[in-house]
Design an enzyme around this catalytic site. Structure first.
Site, PDB file in Angstrom:
ATOM      1  N   GLY A   1       0.851  -1.193   0.000  1.00 36.26           N
ATOM      2  CA  GLY A   1       0.000   0.000   0.000  1.00 36.26           C
ATOM      3  C   GLY A   1       0.882   1.237   0.000  1.00 36.26           C
ATOM      4  O   GLY A   1       1.961   1.252  -0.609  1.00 36.26           O
TER       5      GLY A   1
ATOM      6  N   ARG B   1      -4.850   3.786   9.925  1.00 33.16           N
ATOM      7  CA  ARG B   1      -5.833   4.604  10.657  1.00 33.16           C
ATOM      8  C   ARG B   1      -6.594   5.541   9.742  1.00 33.16           C
ATOM      9  O   ARG B   1      -6.064   6.061   8.769  1.00 33.16           O
ATOM     10  CB  ARG B   1      -5.125   5.459  11.704  1.00 33.16           C
ATOM     11  CG  ARG B   1      -4.786   4.711  12.942  1.00 33.16           C
ATOM     12  CD  ARG B   1      -4.398   5.661  14.041  1.00 33.16           C
ATOM     13  NE  ARG B   1      -3.182   6.404  13.782  1.00 33.16           N
ATOM     14  CZ  ARG B   1      -2.774   7.420  14.521  1.00 33.16           C
ATOM     15  NH1 ARG B   1      -3.505   7.838  15.539  1.00 33.16           N
ATOM     16  NH2 ARG B   1      -1.645   8.033  14.254  1.00 33.16           N
TER      17      ARG B   1
ATOM     18  N   ARG C   1       9.818  13.276  13.392  1.00 31.38           N
ATOM     19  CA  ARG C   1       8.760  14.266  13.692  1.00 31.38           C
ATOM     20  C   ARG C   1       9.218  15.220  14.796  1.00 31.38           C
ATOM     21  O   ARG C   1       8.968  16.434  14.729  1.00 31.38           O
ATOM     22  CB  ARG C   1       7.476  13.535  14.100  1.00 31.38           C
ATOM     23  CG  ARG C   1       6.844  12.846  12.910  1.00 31.38           C
ATOM     24  CD  ARG C   1       5.604  12.061  13.249  1.00 31.38           C
ATOM     25  NE  ARG C   1       5.009  11.542  12.023  1.00 31.38           N
ATOM     26  CZ  ARG C   1       4.250  10.457  11.932  1.00 31.38           C
ATOM     27  NH1 ARG C   1       3.975   9.757  13.016  1.00 31.38           N
ATOM     28  NH2 ARG C   1       3.758  10.072  10.785  1.00 31.38           N
TER      29      ARG C   1
ATOM     30  N   HIS D   1       4.826   3.465  20.443  1.00 31.17           N
ATOM     31  CA  HIS D   1       4.398   4.248  19.275  1.00 31.17           C
ATOM     32  C   HIS D   1       2.938   4.642  19.501  1.00 31.17           C
ATOM     33  O   HIS D   1       2.020   4.009  18.989  1.00 31.17           O
ATOM     34  CB  HIS D   1       4.559   3.403  18.008  1.00 31.17           C
ATOM     35  CG  HIS D   1       4.286   4.157  16.753  1.00 31.17           C
ATOM     36  ND1 HIS D   1       4.828   5.398  16.499  1.00 31.17           N
ATOM     37  CD2 HIS D   1       3.529   3.854  15.662  1.00 31.17           C
ATOM     38  CE1 HIS D   1       4.411   5.816  15.311  1.00 31.17           C
ATOM     39  NE2 HIS D   1       3.617   4.909  14.786  1.00 31.17           N
TER      40      HIS D   1
HETATM   41  N1  LIG Z   1       5.142   1.959  12.482  1.00 30.90           N
HETATM   42  C1  LIG Z   1       4.897   3.151  11.971  1.00 30.90           C
HETATM   43  O1  LIG Z   1       5.554   4.131  12.312  1.00 30.90           O
HETATM   44  C2  LIG Z   1       3.839   3.285  10.912  1.00 30.90           C
HETATM   45  C3  LIG Z   1       3.790   4.413  10.088  1.00 30.90           C
HETATM   46  C4  LIG Z   1       2.825   4.462   9.072  1.00 30.90           C
HETATM   47  C5  LIG Z   1       1.921   3.414   8.922  1.00 30.90           C
HETATM   48  N2  LIG Z   1       1.980   2.364   9.777  1.00 30.90           N
HETATM   49  C6  LIG Z   1       1.071   1.224   9.646  1.00 30.90           C
HETATM   50  O2  LIG Z   1       1.498   0.462   8.511  1.00 30.90           O
HETATM   51  C7  LIG Z   1       0.378  -0.220   7.952  1.00 30.90           C
HETATM   52  C8  LIG Z   1       0.313   0.102   6.462  1.00 30.90           C
HETATM   53  O3  LIG Z   1       0.028   1.476   6.261  1.00 30.90           O
HETATM   54  P1  LIG Z   1      -0.290   2.002   4.776  1.00 30.90           P
HETATM   55  O4  LIG Z   1      -0.515   3.457   4.892  1.00 30.90           O
HETATM   56  O5  LIG Z   1       0.705   1.482   3.816  1.00 30.90           O
HETATM   57  O6  LIG Z   1      -1.701   1.280   4.524  1.00 30.90           O
HETATM   58  P2  LIG Z   1      -2.361   0.879   3.126  1.00 30.90           P
HETATM   59  O7  LIG Z   1      -3.792   0.596   3.417  1.00 30.90           O
HETATM   60  O8  LIG Z   1      -2.016   1.873   2.090  1.00 30.90           O
HETATM   61  O9  LIG Z   1      -1.619  -0.493   2.744  1.00 30.90           O
HETATM   62  C9  LIG Z   1      -1.821  -1.688   3.419  1.00 30.90           C
HETATM   63  C10 LIG Z   1      -1.665  -2.800   2.397  1.00 30.90           C
HETATM   64  O10 LIG Z   1      -1.734  -4.057   3.071  1.00 30.90           O
HETATM   65  C11 LIG Z   1      -2.371  -4.948   2.176  1.00 30.90           C
HETATM   66  N3  LIG Z   1      -2.816  -6.138   2.879  1.00 30.90           N
HETATM   67  C12 LIG Z   1      -3.903  -6.290   3.676  1.00 30.90           C
HETATM   68  N4  LIG Z   1      -3.952  -7.574   4.104  1.00 30.90           N
HETATM   69  C13 LIG Z   1      -2.877  -8.208   3.588  1.00 30.90           C
HETATM   70  C14 LIG Z   1      -2.372  -9.530   3.679  1.00 30.90           C
HETATM   71  N5  LIG Z   1      -2.994 -10.468   4.393  1.00 30.90           N
HETATM   72  N6  LIG Z   1      -1.237  -9.850   2.996  1.00 30.90           N
HETATM   73  C15 LIG Z   1      -0.599  -8.924   2.259  1.00 30.90           C
HETATM   74  N7  LIG Z   1      -1.029  -7.647   2.142  1.00 30.90           N
HETATM   75  C16 LIG Z   1      -2.149  -7.309   2.797  1.00 30.90           C
HETATM   76  C17 LIG Z   1      -3.494  -4.119   1.571  1.00 30.90           C
HETATM   77  O11 LIG Z   1      -3.998  -4.714   0.385  1.00 30.90           O
HETATM   78  C18 LIG Z   1      -2.771  -2.799   1.319  1.00 30.90           C
HETATM   79  O12 LIG Z   1      -2.168  -2.761   0.041  1.00 30.90           O
HETATM   80  C19 LIG Z   1      -0.833   0.270   8.763  1.00 30.90           C
HETATM   81  O13 LIG Z   1      -1.124  -0.666   9.785  1.00 30.90           O
HETATM   82  C20 LIG Z   1      -0.361   1.575   9.370  1.00 30.90           C
HETATM   83  O14 LIG Z   1      -1.070   1.907  10.538  1.00 30.90           O
HETATM   84  C21 LIG Z   1       2.917   2.272  10.755  1.00 30.90           C
END
Ligand SMILES: NC(=O)c1ccc[n+]([C@@H]2O[C@H](COP(=O)([O-])OP(=O)(O)OC[C@H]3O[C@@H](n4cnc5c(N)ncnc54)[C@H](O)[C@@H]3O)[C@@H](O)[C@H]2O)c1
Length: 317
Positions: free
Chosen positions: A12, A84, A153, A177
């Site tokens: 994603g 989120r 940040r 986090h």
């Molecule tokens: N740790 C951090 O600092 C941080 C920062 C940003 C985002 N995040 C987290 O990272 C995650 C991804 O964020 P994003 O903005 O890329 O979200 P997004 O919705 O753009 O992408 C998530 C992807 O995961 C895929 N997906 C769902 N189930 C799956 C599975 N079983 N197998 C493979 N792929 C699967 C979806 O199809 C999608 O393409 C979220 O949980 C977000 O909260 C964490």
């Protein structure tokens, strides 16, 4: 060009931006992408491969849909799951993302016996806990990216308030986090000066509040998801430290084994990264006040893990 494969699961916003960062850097020669959205993932693989070609490097980007294709990775970054939306906390993602993260280990661990796993999916620290529990791997090979982002940040908001010329901001965020993360404000140095000797109380409070709510601010503006450029770039820098064995320090979510007086729980603390993943967990000297803040921060993780354990007893997640 190194003969190295990096896998990204979840293509994603964060995953595809990370793949792009890796492809144009030439840090590895193969990037494997895995996601449940097949055509989308194929499109990302083509587009990002072509970006690598534009910079004349040979990084291949492949979309993988079978166990046998997604193999021999040196590092696997897990960004799969839901992100989120406004008015959602990271905890709202807990059950869905736990199932996804655990299933991923069933799908990829066997074909990637030497991989180092960097977890990104939220709620981050609990996902690290779930990944460690599922994989049974040691803490140097399963840890989370969040502190590096929270620190970037922190530095952003510090810079907003600085009116002096400077070369370097030395700052660090530890803890969970969550909005109870611990930006170590009393330790921040602007070149050789302490930040607390430069700014007034109001500016300091502005920096702390905005750092702790930095992710939510972007979620509120985007409306459809959460931040991805800075998260992806922080993952890229962590991969680079591992591949180049740089021994650079990043705040990572890592299982503590007695450090900071915690055992068997993940928490964001400074770690040295190198070819084995986490090479060393660093113990900072913290004041009583900072240790209290860290305890408060850890309570977010403990509550989330307890919630997971309760549901696990009922539903076998
Ligand atoms: N740790 C951090 O600092 C941080 C920062 C940003 C985002 N995040 C987290 O990272 C995650 C991804 O964020 P994003 O903005 O890329 O979200 P997004 O919705 O753009 O992408 C998530 C992807 O995961 C895929 N997906 C769902 N189930 C799956 C599975 N079983 N197998 C493979 N792929 C699967 C979806 O199809 C999608 O393409 C979220 O949980 C977000 O909260 C964490």
């Amino acid at each position: 060009m190194n003969d190295i494969t990096i896998g990204i699961i979840g293509v994603g916003n964060v995953g595809s931006t990370l793949a792009f960062n890796l492809a144009i850097s030439g840090l590895c020669n193969t990037i494997l992408l895995k996601d449940i959205r097949e055509d989308f993932t194929k499109a990302m693989a083509l587009d990002i491969s072509q970006a690598a070609k534009a910079s004349n490097n040979n990084t291949k980007v492949k979309a993988c849909f079978s166990k046998d294709e997604f193999k021999n990775c040196k590092i696997i970054i897990i960004t799969a799951g839901i992100a989120r939306k406004p008015n959602m906390s990271r905890e709202d993602l807990l059950l869905t993302n736990t199932k996804i993260v655990k299933n991923i280990f069933d799908e990829v661990q066997e074909q990637n016996k030497d991989a180092i796993f960097i977890i990104v999916s939220n709620p981050l620290d609990t996902m690290v806990y779930a990944a460690l529990e599922k994989s049974k791997l040691s803490r140097n090979r399963v840890f989370g990216m969040a502190g590096a982002l929270d620190t970037s940040r922190f530095k952003h908001y510090i810079e907003e308030k600085l009116t002096i010329n400077y070369k370097n901001i030395d700052a660090l965020v530890i803890g969970s986090h969550s909005n109870k993360m611990v930006p170590l404000i009393n330790h921040v140095k602007i070149d050789d000066k302490l930040l607390i000797d430069i700014l007034n109380k109001e500016d300091i409070n502005y920096i702390l509040e905005n750092t702790q709510n930095g992710g939510a601010k972007i979620v509120e503006l985007l409306k459809t998801g959460s931040a991805y450029f800075a998260p992806a770039h922080c993952c890229f820098l962590m991969c680079k430290a591992i591949i180049t064995d740089s021994k650079d320090v990043f705040s990572c979510s890592v299982k503590l084994l007695g450090e900071y007086n915690y055992n068997d729980l993940p928490l964001g603390v400074p770690c040295i990264l190198g070819k084995n993943g986490i090479e060393e967990v660093l113990e900072l000297e913290l004041s009583k006040e900072e240790l209290d803040e860290l305890k408060n921060s850890m309570s977010v993780i403990e509550n989330s893990i307890n919630l997971l354990k309760g549901v696990k007893n009922e539903t076998n997640i």
